[in-house]
Design a protein around this motif. Structure first.
Motif, PDB file in Angstrom:
ATOM      1  N   SER A  66       0.845  -1.190   0.000  1.00 39.00           N
ATOM      2  CA  SER A  66       0.000   0.000   0.000  1.00 39.00           C
ATOM      3  C   SER A  66       0.879   1.239   0.000  1.00 39.00           C
ATOM      4  O   SER A  66       2.061   1.169   0.370  1.00 39.00           O
ATOM      5  CB  SER A  66      -0.958   0.032   1.187  1.00 39.00           C
ATOM      6  OG  SER A  66      -1.952   1.033   0.950  1.00 39.00           O
ATOM      7  N   LEU A  67       0.276   2.368  -0.412  1.00 38.77           N
ATOM      8  CA  LEU A  67       1.075   3.577  -0.592  1.00 38.77           C
ATOM      9  C   LEU A  67       0.219   4.818  -0.430  1.00 38.77           C
ATOM     10  O   LEU A  67      -0.946   4.839  -0.838  1.00 38.77           O
ATOM     11  CB  LEU A  67       1.697   3.546  -2.004  1.00 38.77           C
ATOM     12  CG  LEU A  67       2.476   4.779  -2.459  1.00 38.77           C
ATOM     13  CD1 LEU A  67       3.778   4.348  -3.120  1.00 38.77           C
ATOM     14  CD2 LEU A  67       1.659   5.620  -3.418  1.00 38.77           C
ATOM     15  N   VAL A  84       4.962   7.400   1.065  1.00 42.04           N
ATOM     16  CA  VAL A  84       5.287   6.413   2.101  1.00 42.04           C
ATOM     17  C   VAL A  84       4.509   5.148   1.767  1.00 42.04           C
ATOM     18  O   VAL A  84       3.327   5.219   1.412  1.00 42.04           O
ATOM     19  CB  VAL A  84       4.928   6.910   3.516  1.00 42.04           C
ATOM     20  CG1 VAL A  84       5.257   5.836   4.562  1.00 42.04           C
ATOM     21  CG2 VAL A  84       5.671   8.203   3.842  1.00 42.04           C
ATOM     22  N   ALA A  85       5.188   4.017   1.867  1.00 47.02           N
ATOM     23  CA  ALA A  85       4.558   2.754   1.454  1.00 47.02           C
ATOM     24  C   ALA A  85       4.830   1.651   2.457  1.00 47.02           C
ATOM     25  O   ALA A  85       5.781   1.707   3.229  1.00 47.02           O
ATOM     26  CB  ALA A  85       5.103   2.330   0.093  1.00 47.02           C
ATOM     27  N   LEU A  86       3.960   0.671   2.436  1.00 50.79           N
ATOM     28  CA  LEU A  86       4.248  -0.608   3.066  1.00 50.79           C
ATOM     29  C   LEU A  86       4.733  -1.517   1.954  1.00 50.79           C
ATOM     30  O   LEU A  86       4.014  -1.750   0.976  1.00 50.79           O
ATOM     31  CB  LEU A  86       2.980  -1.201   3.692  1.00 50.79           C
ATOM     32  CG  LEU A  86       2.630  -0.755   5.105  1.00 50.79           C
ATOM     33  CD1 LEU A  86       1.254  -1.296   5.480  1.00 50.79           C
ATOM     34  CD2 LEU A  86       3.673  -1.237   6.113  1.00 50.79           C
ATOM     35  N   LEU A  96       7.713  -0.580   6.539  1.00 57.63           N
ATOM     36  CA  LEU A  96       7.329   0.770   6.138  1.00 57.63           C
ATOM     37  C   LEU A  96       8.543   1.435   5.503  1.00 57.63           C
ATOM     38  O   LEU A  96       9.684   1.196   5.921  1.00 57.63           O
ATOM     39  CB  LEU A  96       6.862   1.553   7.368  1.00 57.63           C
ATOM     40  CG  LEU A  96       6.041   2.811   7.113  1.00 57.63           C
ATOM     41  CD1 LEU A  96       4.682   2.456   6.525  1.00 57.63           C
ATOM     42  CD2 LEU A  96       5.837   3.579   8.411  1.00 57.63           C
ATOM     43  N   THR A  97       8.327   2.267   4.507  1.00 60.45           N
ATOM     44  CA  THR A  97       9.431   2.982   3.878  1.00 60.45           C
ATOM     45  C   THR A  97       8.888   4.184   3.124  1.00 60.45           C
ATOM     46  O   THR A  97       7.695   4.230   2.813  1.00 60.45           O
ATOM     47  CB  THR A  97      10.179   2.074   2.878  1.00 60.45           C
ATOM     48  OG1 THR A  97      11.270   2.803   2.298  1.00 60.45           O
ATOM     49  CG2 THR A  97       9.262   1.587   1.751  1.00 60.45           C
TER      50      THR A  97
ATOM     51  N   TYR B 139      10.388   7.572   8.382  1.00 53.41           N
ATOM     52  CA  TYR B 139       9.802   7.683   7.051  1.00 53.41           C
ATOM     53  C   TYR B 139       8.732   8.774   6.950  1.00 53.41           C
ATOM     54  O   TYR B 139       8.179   9.008   5.884  1.00 53.41           O
ATOM     55  CB  TYR B 139       9.235   6.323   6.626  1.00 53.41           C
ATOM     56  CG  TYR B 139      10.292   5.233   6.646  1.00 53.41           C
ATOM     57  CD1 TYR B 139      11.340   5.248   5.726  1.00 53.41           C
ATOM     58  CD2 TYR B 139      10.270   4.223   7.616  1.00 53.41           C
ATOM     59  CE1 TYR B 139      12.330   4.272   5.756  1.00 53.41           C
ATOM     60  CE2 TYR B 139      11.252   3.243   7.651  1.00 53.41           C
ATOM     61  CZ  TYR B 139      12.285   3.268   6.725  1.00 53.41           C
ATOM     62  OH  TYR B 139      13.260   2.313   6.760  1.00 53.41           O
ATOM     63  N   LEU B 150      -3.042   4.599   4.222  1.00 51.00           N
ATOM     64  CA  LEU B 150      -2.523   3.335   3.670  1.00 51.00           C
ATOM     65  C   LEU B 150      -3.635   2.283   3.618  1.00 51.00           C
ATOM     66  O   LEU B 150      -3.737   1.510   2.661  1.00 51.00           O
ATOM     67  CB  LEU B 150      -1.355   2.808   4.525  1.00 51.00           C
ATOM     68  CG  LEU B 150      -0.028   3.563   4.407  1.00 51.00           C
ATOM     69  CD1 LEU B 150       0.978   3.030   5.429  1.00 51.00           C
ATOM     70  CD2 LEU B 150       0.555   3.443   2.995  1.00 51.00           C
TER      71      LEU B 150
END
Ligand SMILES: [Zn+2]
Lengths: 129, 385
Positions: A66-67, A84-86, A96-97, B139, B150
């Motif tokens: 996801s993002l 930011v995404a998973l 997470l990043t 992050y 998300l």
């Protein structure tokens, strides 16, 4: 490994992770019993609730699960907009990043890179593959 | 062993604290005002209270509130922190305690001055060295909206849910708020307005988010004998359940399924009813996506069909499933944790005292709390039989 070193990062459980990160190696835990991988680290495998775990290195290849694009400033350290995404690693665990570039989307393949920091060990971040 | 079927448990009094922007109270005095009012409805006094359940009232919150209210003989105390879901969980706990005769009159209370003291903190929640400080904070994901973003993004990707469908939820809440004189936002709102509001974290706009206000409330739960004192109609709790999943978003097993799947199953199972029997629902609308996913998890529609389900005004006044009937956290009030006010509204609807926004012939109502980053859930099923 001295006791002092173990607490260098304030968390004895993640100490091996950050030691590896200093060499740009991403390590996660692998269960010797059921074979599943997990991150963040625990003293045992939470999937089978019994297994003994070992650190293993991963290339860090994965897929965006996801993002979101962040469009508000939460501190001077961050300049919106940014993504930011998973990321779901091929081994299973999600991390997470932030994701470089604004065009990334869910389902995209991503690869690992490292961001140097002055006040902490290198940070794993993912970029479009 | 006594149980809620043999020993029915009633909500005999409810009250809101002062709402909106509150400058002439502390959280403790707000709770005191609401507790006194709720007890008056129940026909009881502070001296009758022998169970006390609170969340977010400081360290050992039940003790702080107990002392402030002069309750020194409590035999059931509970400061369980399930975030915004704590209050429905407290109803669950109080229900079991009263049914098993471990206490007779339970006070559940909460107040916050989130608005007047500091506003919402759009930053990382982690200060010490924790998993969150190491693997989330670097992050820059805004808490909590980025986390819910998300979840919304994943739901859209997996099921084709649209921003228009999410906006329908905000519009439904506003239409209810327009009939509630106590609501914070009452001006007209359209799907177009929601979509045109500032994007904060895609796909969530400003108007997909709940308010930041002061507020709180109190509930009195008690047994059948004490409920006879009640000035207003006591409302019977017929089912309750609670659950939890993750603390860190990376550990949420499936972003499209919340702990409500378990808490709902437990609550409906105990009540012996299904979502089809429910006349109205008070879901926790911290964000529009919270409502959509909650309705799926509770079984009001199938997983993935929430978008279509909330469309065409189904949740709005005149729709087939009235929801957020006081205007919700989106338009009425969101004092940091909304869960207690969901209970207050459900009770008022079941008593038939909701005025202009009254749901006709309401017999069974559901309140559903959510906490953390869709981390906790607790469901309460009530009836006015
Ligand atoms: Zn295992």
């Amino acid at each position: 490994m001295t006791e002092e070193k173990k607490t260098q990062y304030g968390d004895p459980m993640t100490y091996p992770f950050w030691e590896a990160a200093a060499q740009h190696r991403l390590i996660i835990q692998h269960c010797k019993r059921c074979g599943s991988h997990q991150f963040y680290p625990r003293p045992f495998c939470v999937k089978c609730a019994t297994g003994e775990v070992e650190w293993v290195e991963t290339k860090g290849d994965g897929t965006i699960y996801s993002l979101t694009t962040v469009r508000v400033q939460i501190s001077p350290a961050f300049n919106p907009p940014y993504n930011v995404a998973l990321v779901q690693l091929d081994e299973g665990p999600r991390m997470l990043t932030d994701i470089e570039g604004i065009n990334a989307k869910i389902g995209d393949r991503v690869k690992l890179t490292w961001r140097e920091r002055t006040d902490a060990p290198p940070l794993p971040v993912w970029i479009p593959a | 062993m006594n149980n809620p079927e043999k020993n029915p448990v009633y909500i005999a009094g409810v009250a809101e604290t002062p709402l909106g922007e509150v400058y002439d109270h502390t959280e403790l005095s707000m709770v005191a005002v609401a507790a006194k009012e709720a007890l008056a409805e129940a026909g009881l006094t502070m001296k009758d209270v022998d169970g006390i359940l609170v969340n977010y009232m400081g360290e050992e919150g039940s003790v702080q509130v107990g002392e402030y209210l002069g309750i020194f003989n409590a035999r059931w105390t509970d400061s369980t922190d399930l975030g915004g879901a704590a209050f429905e969980a407290h109803v669950h706990h109080a229900m079991m305690a009263i049914a098993q005769e471990r206490c007779e009159v339970a006070l559940i209370a909460y107040a916050s001055r989130q608005r007047s003291l500091r506003g919402r903190t759009m930053a990382s929640r982690e200060q010490r060295v924790t998993i969150g400080s190491q693997f989330e904070a670097p992050y820059g994901l805004p808490f909590p909206i980025g986390y819910y973003a998300l979840i919304a993004a994943r739901h859209m990707h997996q099921y084709g849910t649209t921003s228009e469908q999410l906006a329908e939820i905000a519009v439904a809440a506003r239409r209810w708020a327009q009939m509630n004189p106590k609501a914070w936002r009452r001006e007209p709102l359209t799907v177009k307005d929601v979509l045109a509001s500032r994007m904060v974290c895609d796909p969530l706009h400003t108007l997909d988010c709940c308010l930041v206000t002061d507020g709180g409330g109190a509930l009195i739960l008690t047994d059948k004998e004490h409920a006879r004192n009640a000035v207003k109609k006591p409302i019977r709790v017929i089912g309750a359940g609670e659950s939890q999943t993750h603390w860190h978003i990376s550990q949420m097993p499936d972003l499209t399924v919340s702990a409500g799947a378990v808490s709902g199953r437990e609550a409906f199972g105990m009540a012996g009813v299904t979502p089809k029997d429910v006349d109205f629902v008070e879901p926790y609308d911290s964000f529009t996506i919270t409502v959509l996913q909650t309705l799926e998890d509770l079984g009001f529609c199938k997983k993935g069909e929430g978008g279509a389900f909330v469309s065409n005004g189904r949740l709005a006044p005149g729709g087939t499933l009235p929801a957020m009937t006081m205007g919700g956290g989106l338009s009425y009030n969101h004092p940091g944790a909304l869960g207690l006010l969901l209970m207050v509204e459900a009770v008022r609807q079941l008593r038939g005292e909701a005025g202009e926004r009254q749901v006709k012939n309401a017999k069974i109502g559901v309140a559903h709390g959510v906490g953390g980053v869709f981390s906790t859930a607790a469901t309460v099923v009530m009836t006015n039989d």
